[in-house]
Design a protein around this motif. Structure first.
Motif, PDB file in Angstrom:
ATOM      1  N   SER A  59      31.158  53.263  39.847  1.00 19.09           N
ATOM      2  CA  SER A  59      31.463  53.015  38.447  1.00 19.09           C
ATOM      3  C   SER A  59      31.258  51.544  38.122  1.00 19.09           C
ATOM      4  CB  SER A  59      32.892  53.467  38.157  1.00 19.09           C
ATOM      5  OG  SER A  59      33.152  53.447  36.770  1.00 19.09           O
ATOM      6  N   LEU A  60      31.831  51.119  37.010  1.00 16.91           N
ATOM      7  CA  LEU A  60      31.600  49.761  36.520  1.00 16.91           C
ATOM      8  C   LEU A  60      32.225  48.710  37.430  1.00 16.91           C
ATOM      9  CD1 LEU A  60      30.267  48.203  34.224  1.00 16.91           C
ATOM     10  CD2 LEU A  60      32.413  48.382  32.950  1.00 16.91           C
ATOM     11  N   GLY A  61      33.423  48.996  37.930  1.00 14.66           N
ATOM     12  CA  GLY A  61      34.084  48.034  38.805  1.00 14.66           C
ATOM     13  C   GLY A  61      33.296  47.779  40.075  1.00 14.66           C
ATOM     14  N   GLU A  62      32.783  48.846  40.678  1.00 13.06           N
ATOM     15  CA  GLU A  62      31.965  48.697  41.879  1.00 13.06           C
ATOM     16  C   GLU A  62      30.649  47.990  41.559  1.00 13.06           C
ATOM     17  OE1 GLU A  62      35.010  51.628  42.565  1.00 13.06           O
ATOM     18  OE2 GLU A  62      33.522  51.468  40.984  1.00 13.06           O
ATOM     19  N   PHE A  87      27.700  57.033  39.902  1.00 15.09           N
ATOM     20  CA  PHE A  87      28.313  58.355  39.898  1.00 15.09           C
ATOM     21  C   PHE A  87      28.993  58.623  38.556  1.00 15.09           C
ATOM     22  CE2 PHE A  87      31.756  61.377  40.713  1.00 15.09           C
ATOM     23  CZ  PHE A  87      31.041  62.402  41.312  1.00 15.09           C
ATOM     24  N   SER A  88      29.614  57.597  37.987  1.00 13.42           N
ATOM     25  CA  SER A  88      30.457  57.783  36.807  1.00 13.42           C
ATOM     26  C   SER A  88      29.767  57.326  35.521  1.00 13.42           C
ATOM     27  CB  SER A  88      31.751  56.977  36.976  1.00 13.42           C
ATOM     28  OG  SER A  88      32.454  56.886  35.756  1.00 13.42           O
ATOM     29  N   PRO A  89      30.017  58.035  34.415  1.00 12.05           N
ATOM     30  CA  PRO A  89      29.492  57.583  33.116  1.00 12.05           C
ATOM     31  C   PRO A  89      30.007  56.209  32.709  1.00 12.05           C
ATOM     32  CG  PRO A  89      30.238  59.857  32.975  1.00 12.05           C
ATOM     33  CD  PRO A  89      30.696  59.346  34.303  1.00 12.05           C
ATOM     34  N   GLU A  93      26.726  54.413  31.568  1.00 13.32           N
ATOM     35  CA  GLU A  93      26.550  54.244  30.126  1.00 13.32           C
ATOM     36  C   GLU A  93      26.658  52.787  29.697  1.00 13.32           C
ATOM     37  OE1 GLU A  93      25.455  56.557  28.228  1.00 13.32           O
ATOM     38  OE2 GLU A  93      25.602  58.133  29.752  1.00 13.32           O
ATOM     39  N   VAL A  94      27.451  51.993  30.421  1.00 12.52           N
ATOM     40  CA  VAL A  94      27.594  50.576  30.084  1.00 12.52           C
ATOM     41  C   VAL A  94      26.429  49.753  30.626  1.00 12.52           C
ATOM     42  CG1 VAL A  94      29.051  48.516  30.377  1.00 12.52           C
ATOM     43  CG2 VAL A  94      30.104  50.738  29.934  1.00 12.52           C
TER      44      VAL A  94
END
Length: 418
Positions: A59-62, A87-89, A93-94
């Motif tokens: 995700s964004l944090g990773e 893996f995550s939107p 998406e960001v």
């Protein structure tokens, strides 16, 4: 048995998220983003002759942890092209237009068939998975194809499945990694206890990123005008659980302390409710004007992407998430040196524990707890200056993880595939 449960779990997740898609926007993004994914990858990679490096983030944090390494890799190996998967939107998406990667895709679900198809399409010269990404089929396929596979900014805890008697299936996943770079020494020691020795304690690559961000922080004229000569607390990535503790604190402190509040998710209803609770004192960023911003006491951030720069205006920082699922990025405010507050659920975050140990971050359990600690610091400017200095010492000691990892990885790319 563990393998069977893993297979069932992965497929059940896929089914469950498809069932949820009509009702949950993020589930819909997850599903829609993967429609025709292999055709999309094949089309976009068609004709590419450059060697590929595959970086994967959940995700964004990773992504923020992997980003310094991606950018350093691109500089050192300009002949490579970078494939970035999420893996995550909330990551894809960001960052789907992130200029540091040549190709950006969703990661297909971890099945044997998907892993074979993806690795065959990418044909990467190496793969880098960030932090917690330990997929069975993808690691097995990369291992079978003799493709170097690295885990960076990894962190482990004794209660995880890898270190239990029934964890042999999951230990095999870890053993497929060519090398693992951990955030702390405890993680390296845990891996050694299960006979995984291709490990180095390299640190957290996000430290390099936040120091770079702080040096190049964008000036935000509205925030600067809003602050004027007043002390400011920046509240970053807040959730409703945080606001339950914060709102009474805001009510009490608003006459003498200004607040910049950046919710984790921008929701019209929540913004409207905040405006209603502070009539005449709150203004949205999108509606603020530099010439009048200083007249308000609460600046509501109704956009995404500027939080890391907003922290430069913080005399105090509060980081959200630790009254709920998990703490957000405490290193971003730390780069500017203010005292940092957050909720009680921080133990899974090494950097939070380090900052507490350094005496620069303060976990709180209630409004009263926050108020008490804040007042002690607010009345002691000498202590706040010592906090600022101690934070910089801590960050400088942690800096350099990116270079340590990249230098180590060169061993597996001796020719640089020129």
């Amino acid at each position: 048995m563990s393998k069977l449960l893993y297979e069932i779990g992965v497929r059940a997740y896929g089914v469950g998220i498809r069932l949820a898609a009509p009702f949950l926007p993020k589930a819909a993004q997850w599903v829609n983003g993967r429609k025709g994914i292999f055709e999309e990858i094949g089309q976009k990679l068609a004709g590419n002759q450059a060697p590929l490096a595959w970086f994967h983030c959940a995700s964004l944090g990773e992504f923020e942890q992997g980003r310094p390494l991606i950018e350093a890799f691109k500089l050192r190996y300009p002949n490579f092209k970078v494939v970035l998967t999420f893996f995550s939107p909330s990551g894809y998406e960001v960052r789907k237009n992130y200029a540091g990667a040549d190709f950006i895709f969703y990661l297909p679900l971890d099945t044997a068939q998907n892993a074979r198809r993806l690795v065959a399409l990418l044909k990467p010269k190496l793969a880098v998975f960030v932090k917690y990404e330990f997929w069975h089929h993808y690691t097995r396929e990369l291992h079978h194809q003799h493709i170097p596979l690295f885990s960076i900014s990894a962190i482990f805890r004794p209660n995880q499945i890898y270190f239990r008697k029934n964890g042999s299936f999951y230990r095999r996943i870890l053993k497929r990694f060519t090398y693992i770079y951990t955030q702390n020494q405890e993680s390296a020691q845990l891996l050694a206890s299960i006979h995984i020795d291709k490990v180095t304690m390299a640190g957290d690559t996000r430290v390099d990123r936040v120091l770079q961000n702080a040096q190049n922080a964008k000036q935000i004229s509205i925030a600067q005008a809003f602050k004027a000569d007043s002390p400011v607390m920046v509240i970053g990535s807040s959730w409703p659980q945080d606001l339950a503790v914060l709102l009474p604190f805001l009510q009490a402190q608003l006459p003498t302390l200004k607040f910049i509040l950046a919710p984790h998710e921008i929701k019209e209803q929540e913004l409207s409710e905040l405006e209603a609770q502070f009539p005449g004192q709150a203004i949205r960023f999108s509606q603020a004007r530099a010439e009048t911003a200083s007249n308000y006491r609460l600046l509501l951030i109704d956009n995404i992407g500027m939080l890391s720069s907003l922290y430069q205006y913080a005399d105090y920082a509060y980081v959200g998430g630790a009254f709920g699922k998990g703490l957000h990025n405490t290193l971003e405010p730390a780069a500017f040196g203010p005292p940092i507050f957050f909720g009680p659920r921080y133990t899974k975050f090494q950097e939070a524990q380090d900052l507490i140990e350094a005496g620069v971050a303060f976990p709180v359990r209630s409004t009263q707890d926050l108020s008490k600690t804040f007042e002690e610091l607010h009345q002691d400017p000498d202590r706040r200056e010592k906090i600022r200095q101690a934070t910089q010492v801590y960050l400088q000691k942690q800096a350099g993880a990116t270079e340590r990892i990249l230098t180590s990885m060169e061993y597996w790319l001796p020719s640089r595939h020129a």
